[in-house]
Design a protein around this motif. Structure first.
Motif, PDB file in Angstrom:
ATOM      1  N   CYS A 141      11.337  41.535  54.258  1.00 40.03           N
ATOM      2  CA  CYS A 141      10.092  41.021  54.865  1.00 40.03           C
ATOM      3  C   CYS A 141      10.555  40.146  55.626  1.00 40.03           C
ATOM      4  O   CYS A 141       9.678  39.528  56.675  1.00 40.03           O
ATOM      5  N   GLY A 142      11.816  39.667  55.824  1.00 40.32           N
ATOM      6  CA  GLY A 142      12.239  38.741  56.885  1.00 40.32           C
ATOM      7  C   GLY A 142      12.186  37.229  56.468  1.00 40.32           C
ATOM      8  O   GLY A 142      12.146  36.425  57.399  1.00 40.32           O
ATOM      9  N   LEU A 143      12.252  36.965  55.016  1.00 39.88           N
ATOM     10  CA  LEU A 143      12.154  35.743  54.529  1.00 39.88           C
ATOM     11  C   LEU A 143      13.685  35.209  54.277  1.00 39.88           C
ATOM     12  O   LEU A 143      14.570  35.935  53.781  1.00 39.88           O
ATOM     13  N   TYR A 144      14.031  33.979  54.542  1.00 41.72           N
ATOM     14  CA  TYR A 144      15.288  33.282  54.219  1.00 41.72           C
ATOM     15  C   TYR A 144      15.155  32.860  52.753  1.00 41.72           C
ATOM     16  O   TYR A 144      14.068  32.266  52.482  1.00 41.72           O
ATOM     17  N   VAL A 145      16.135  33.253  51.994  1.00 44.34           N
ATOM     18  CA  VAL A 145      16.233  33.135  50.502  1.00 44.34           C
ATOM     19  C   VAL A 145      16.864  32.002  50.090  1.00 44.34           C
ATOM     20  O   VAL A 145      17.855  31.595  50.597  1.00 44.34           O
ATOM     21  N   VAL A 146      16.143  31.193  49.229  1.00 45.03           N
ATOM     22  CA  VAL A 146      16.817  30.184  48.381  1.00 45.03           C
ATOM     23  C   VAL A 146      16.734  30.490  46.934  1.00 45.03           C
ATOM     24  O   VAL A 146      15.769  30.829  46.638  1.00 45.03           O
ATOM     25  N   SER A 147      18.075  30.601  46.225  1.00 43.58           N
ATOM     26  CA  SER A 147      17.954  30.886  44.855  1.00 43.58           C
ATOM     27  C   SER A 147      18.994  30.271  44.103  1.00 43.58           C
ATOM     28  O   SER A 147      19.976  29.755  44.824  1.00 43.58           O
ATOM     29  N   THR A 148      19.016  30.105  42.954  1.00 44.16           N
ATOM     30  CA  THR A 148      20.031  29.668  42.050  1.00 44.16           C
ATOM     31  C   THR A 148      21.048  30.533  41.955  1.00 44.16           C
ATOM     32  O   THR A 148      20.900  31.751  41.924  1.00 44.16           O
ATOM     33  N   ARG A 149      22.289  30.041  41.814  1.00 44.67           N
ATOM     34  CA  ARG A 149      23.429  30.878  41.753  1.00 44.67           C
ATOM     35  C   ARG A 149      23.761  31.221  40.112  1.00 44.67           C
ATOM     36  O   ARG A 149      24.400  30.524  39.429  1.00 44.67           O
ATOM     37  N   VAL A 150      22.975  32.045  39.861  1.00 42.73           N
ATOM     38  CA  VAL A 150      23.150  32.501  38.204  1.00 42.73           C
ATOM     39  C   VAL A 150      23.148  34.000  38.214  1.00 42.73           C
ATOM     40  O   VAL A 150      22.733  34.657  39.093  1.00 42.73           O
ATOM     41  N   GLY A 151      23.831  34.362  37.118  1.00 41.11           N
ATOM     42  CA  GLY A 151      23.926  35.998  36.730  1.00 41.11           C
ATOM     43  C   GLY A 151      24.458  36.737  38.004  1.00 41.11           C
ATOM     44  O   GLY A 151      25.502  36.536  38.582  1.00 41.11           O
ATOM     45  N   GLY A 152      23.895  37.751  38.180  1.00 39.80           N
ATOM     46  CA  GLY A 152      24.067  38.706  39.202  1.00 39.80           C
ATOM     47  C   GLY A 152      23.654  38.436  40.450  1.00 39.80           C
ATOM     48  O   GLY A 152      23.825  39.214  41.580  1.00 39.80           O
ATOM     49  N   ILE A 153      22.772  37.252  40.658  1.00 40.92           N
ATOM     50  CA  ILE A 153      22.331  37.167  41.993  1.00 40.92           C
ATOM     51  C   ILE A 153      23.123  37.060  43.476  1.00 40.92           C
ATOM     52  O   ILE A 153      23.165  37.575  44.273  1.00 40.92           O
ATOM     53  N   PRO A 154      24.471  36.474  43.026  1.00 42.34           N
ATOM     54  CA  PRO A 154      25.378  36.344  44.288  1.00 42.34           C
ATOM     55  C   PRO A 154      25.879  37.524  44.761  1.00 42.34           C
ATOM     56  O   PRO A 154      26.344  37.649  45.859  1.00 42.34           O
ATOM     57  N   GLU A 155      25.786  38.474  43.949  1.00 38.56           N
ATOM     58  CA  GLU A 155      26.147  39.911  44.466  1.00 38.56           C
ATOM     59  C   GLU A 155      25.149  40.676  45.278  1.00 38.56           C
ATOM     60  O   GLU A 155      25.266  41.649  45.825  1.00 38.56           O
ATOM     61  N   VAL A 156      23.858  40.281  45.184  1.00 38.15           N
ATOM     62  CA  VAL A 156      22.546  40.771  45.890  1.00 38.15           C
ATOM     63  C   VAL A 156      22.509  40.815  47.341  1.00 38.15           C
ATOM     64  O   VAL A 156      22.449  41.842  48.093  1.00 38.15           O
ATOM     65  N   LEU A 157      22.554  39.734  47.963  1.00 44.10           N
ATOM     66  CA  LEU A 157      22.524  39.466  49.286  1.00 44.10           C
ATOM     67  C   LEU A 157      23.757  38.863  49.888  1.00 44.10           C
ATOM     68  O   LEU A 157      24.517  37.938  49.445  1.00 44.10           O
ATOM     69  N   PRO A 158      24.073  39.053  51.204  1.00 43.20           N
ATOM     70  CA  PRO A 158      25.017  38.575  51.880  1.00 43.20           C
ATOM     71  C   PRO A 158      24.794  36.975  52.366  1.00 43.20           C
ATOM     72  O   PRO A 158      23.637  36.479  52.068  1.00 43.20           O
ATOM     73  N   PRO A 159      25.910  36.072  52.444  1.00 44.32           N
ATOM     74  CA  PRO A 159      25.531  34.752  52.774  1.00 44.32           C
ATOM     75  C   PRO A 159      24.681  34.197  53.701  1.00 44.32           C
ATOM     76  O   PRO A 159      24.019  33.164  53.693  1.00 44.32           O
ATOM     77  N   HIS A 160      24.521  35.064  54.825  1.00 44.81           N
ATOM     78  CA  HIS A 160      23.863  34.797  55.915  1.00 44.81           C
ATOM     79  C   HIS A 160      22.218  34.826  55.615  1.00 44.81           C
ATOM     80  O   HIS A 160      21.604  33.980  56.448  1.00 44.81           O
ATOM     81  N   MET A 161      21.940  35.432  54.481  1.00 46.33           N
ATOM     82  CA  MET A 161      20.477  35.760  54.115  1.00 46.33           C
ATOM     83  C   MET A 161      20.081  34.579  53.113  1.00 46.33           C
ATOM     84  O   MET A 161      19.137  34.574  52.754  1.00 46.33           O
ATOM     85  N   THR A 162      21.212  33.698  52.456  1.00 41.04           N
ATOM     86  CA  THR A 162      20.838  33.188  51.198  1.00 41.04           C
ATOM     87  C   THR A 162      21.374  31.738  51.349  1.00 41.04           C
ATOM     88  O   THR A 162      22.345  31.521  51.837  1.00 41.04           O
ATOM     89  N   VAL A 163      20.645  30.840  50.736  1.00 47.63           N
ATOM     90  CA  VAL A 163      21.091  29.411  50.509  1.00 47.63           C
ATOM     91  C   VAL A 163      21.178  29.349  48.946  1.00 47.63           C
ATOM     92  O   VAL A 163      19.955  29.586  48.309  1.00 47.63           O
ATOM     93  N   PHE A 164      22.302  29.158  48.152  1.00 48.04           N
ATOM     94  CA  PHE A 164      22.502  28.998  46.976  1.00 48.04           C
ATOM     95  C   PHE A 164      22.198  27.360  46.418  1.00 48.04           C
ATOM     96  O   PHE A 164      22.557  26.634  46.962  1.00 48.04           O
ATOM     97  N   SER A 165      21.812  27.291  45.266  1.00 49.94           N
ATOM     98  CA  SER A 165      21.722  26.347  44.521  1.00 49.94           C
ATOM     99  C   SER A 165      22.117  26.259  43.066  1.00 49.94           C
ATOM    100  O   SER A 165      21.976  27.584  42.642  1.00 49.94           O
ATOM    101  N   ASP A 166      22.578  25.298  42.402  1.00 51.71           N
ATOM    102  CA  ASP A 166      22.896  25.174  40.981  1.00 51.71           C
ATOM    103  C   ASP A 166      21.430  25.238  40.291  1.00 51.71           C
ATOM    104  O   ASP A 166      20.483  24.547  40.985  1.00 51.71           O
ATOM    105  N   PRO A 167      21.440  25.791  39.196  1.00 51.72           N
ATOM    106  CA  PRO A 167      20.228  25.703  38.481  1.00 51.72           C
ATOM    107  C   PRO A 167      19.828  24.080  37.813  1.00 51.72           C
ATOM    108  O   PRO A 167      19.431  24.103  36.766  1.00 51.72           O
ATOM    109  N   GLU A 168      19.678  23.444  38.754  1.00 49.68           N
ATOM    110  CA  GLU A 168      19.007  22.075  38.297  1.00 49.68           C
ATOM    111  C   GLU A 168      18.265  21.440  39.725  1.00 49.68           C
ATOM    112  O   GLU A 168      18.486  21.738  40.532  1.00 49.68           O
TER     113      GLU A 168
END
Length: 478
Positions: free
Chosen positions: A304-331
């Protein structure tokens, strides 16, 4: 050679009208398998007044079995009480393959056990991750080991999920395939036509969207702590939160304590067909989950054209390429920092969110998921040779026998016995009682007395002599 069609029962406690990733996966996969010429039914428990048999508009027949629900839409595990009902359904619908979904679905594990006792092939799809240390995980892993000791093949939605499942259930890695989730890209289109995003003026608000079940494992406590800090650091920012669960009260209390009623909008539970309408109202999608095997919501948001911020847990790093996502530690601190970076990039027009939809469309397709799942069915039914399915160098198990589990009771006992010193003996007793119950049901309610259900008219793909798809052929009732 014409493609073989199968009669498949998708079994899980989790299905519509309840929204969720597993529910959407079962529905979309079933739809595409029907398009490929297979017969698919869904077996789940009753939801409120939705009991009995329902026919969905795309041809899926859903059996809603009235049974006691105890926790997070999962039925009370009784092991044997569902067998008479499931046997009747399997015979009525001429089921060949039982496909269970969900590690916490008692119904799926029981259906696999009973299906194997009846001589049916069984496939299991794992959608979640579990630990190894706490008591709940230890119990869940032991149940999973029992359920998967006699399954023909396992499907996981990510490689992280595969590693987790192989360890939890002590599986041969070659018995586990990775087939990710997907989405219907046409249902998750951006609001505006593709055009390069312009920098936002300082006074223009940025909307952060959260769509999630409000449970601890979904990171709701982390979200509750982070929202006031994010809004304080970025004045022209607001939140839209969709979802429901036991942690919703914590979010409401946080909003009242910090007087954020005009900057945080809580929508409650939304139906899956309304998700896109919520997503297109935002610029950033925030996903603070503490554990996740895949994360379909991230794919939908990016589409839908949203920039994604997500925790770096489980299989999430496999889902989207780096240019679509900003990763965070779960804290908390890192989540606030990562969200701040995403807001600044969006405000500066540095992220080409206008390209996300077409890219996601090329990455994920339910047609591809259905084709790969069909190949699993071909492999466990020997429609394709084992050497082709498992690989020419690994077609046989270490002892030289076929990797496809035998239905012989002695072989089933051997597999169950290896589940543990005491658990193995208990599992063997369960399998023996299940077989005796099956023999009794065959005598008490013979197959000849069970009416065969009329099939929904469906289309079967017809291939020409060279193996190319040449057209369609109607397959009517009967």
């Amino acid at each position: 050679m014409p493609r073989r069609s199968y009669n498949i029962a998708m079994v899980s406690d989790f299905f519509y009208p309840q929204p969720g990733g597993v529910e959407s996966h079962i529905y979309q996969l079933s739809t595409k398998l029907i398009d490929r010429g297979h017969k698919v039914i869904v077996i789940t428990h009753a939801y409120a007044d939705r009991t009995g048999v329902r026919h969905l508009t795309n041809g899926i027949k859903v059996y809603h079995i009235p049974f006691a629900v105890i926790y997070r839409s999962a039925i009370f595990p009784t092991v044997f009480s569902l067998f008479p009902v499931l046997r009747n359904i399997f015979i009525r619908e001429r089921i060949e393959i039982v496909h269970g979904h969900g590690a916490l679905s008692a119904m799926s594990h029981e259906a696999i056990l009973h299906g194997r006792t009846m001589g049916l092939r069984a496939v299991y799809t794992d959608h979640s991750l579990f630990g190894f240390a706490d008591m709940g995980s230890i119990l869940a892993n032991k149940i999973l080991k029992f359920g998967l000791s006699d399954v023909d093949h396992v499907i996981c939605v990510s490689y992280t999920c595969k590693e987790n499942t192989v360890l939890r259930a002590s599986l041969d890695p070659l018995m586990v395939s990775v087939i990710p989730n997907a989405l219907v890209s046409a249902s998750f289109r951006p609001r505006k036509p593709a055009s390069k995003p312009l920098p936002l003026r300082p006074h223009e608000p940025i909307t952060i969207v959260v769509i999630s079940r409000l449970y601890y494992n979904k990171g709701t406590d982390l979200l509750t702590a982070a929202i006031p800090r994010i809004l304080e650091a970025h004045p022209n920012t607001r939140f839209i939160i969709a979802g429901d669960g036991p942690k919703a009260i914590d979010l409401q209390q946080m909003i009242e304590q910090n007087v954020l009623q005009d900057r945080v909008e809580m929508l409650g539970a939304v139906r899956h067909e309304e998700v896109r309408d919520v997503l297109i109202r935002g610029h950033v999608y925030l996903h603070p989950s503490l554990t996740e095997a895949f994360g379909t919501a991230l794919v939908e948001a990016a589409s839908c054209g949203l920039y994604v911020v997500s925790t770096r847990v489980g299989g999430i790093p496999e889902v989207l390429p780096p240019h679509m996502t900003v990763f965070s530690d779960p804290e908390e601190d890192d989540l606030v920092s990562a969200t701040g970076r995403a807001i600044l990039r969006i405000r500066a027009g540095q992220v080409r969110t206008d390209l996300f939809h077409d890219q996601i469309k090329s990455y994920y397709s339910w047609v591809d998921v259905a084709a790969r799942t069909e190949r699993v069915y071909d492999g466990i039914t020997n429609t394709i040779p084992e050497a082709e399915f498992y690989g020419s160098d690994a077609s046989a198990a270490p002892d030289g026998r076929s990797r496809i589990p035998s239905f012989a009771m002695i072989d089933r006992f051997k597999r169950y016995y290896g589940c543990g010193l005491w658990a193995g003996k208990l599992f063997c007793i369960v399998a023996a009682v299940d077989f005796l119950l099956y023999v009794f049901l065959e005598w008490w309610f013979p197959r000849a007395d069970i009416d065969i259900a009329t099939d929904w008219p469906r289309k079967i793909i017809v291939e020409d002599e060279e193996g190319e798809e040449g057209g369609w052929e109607e397959n009517g009732p009967g």
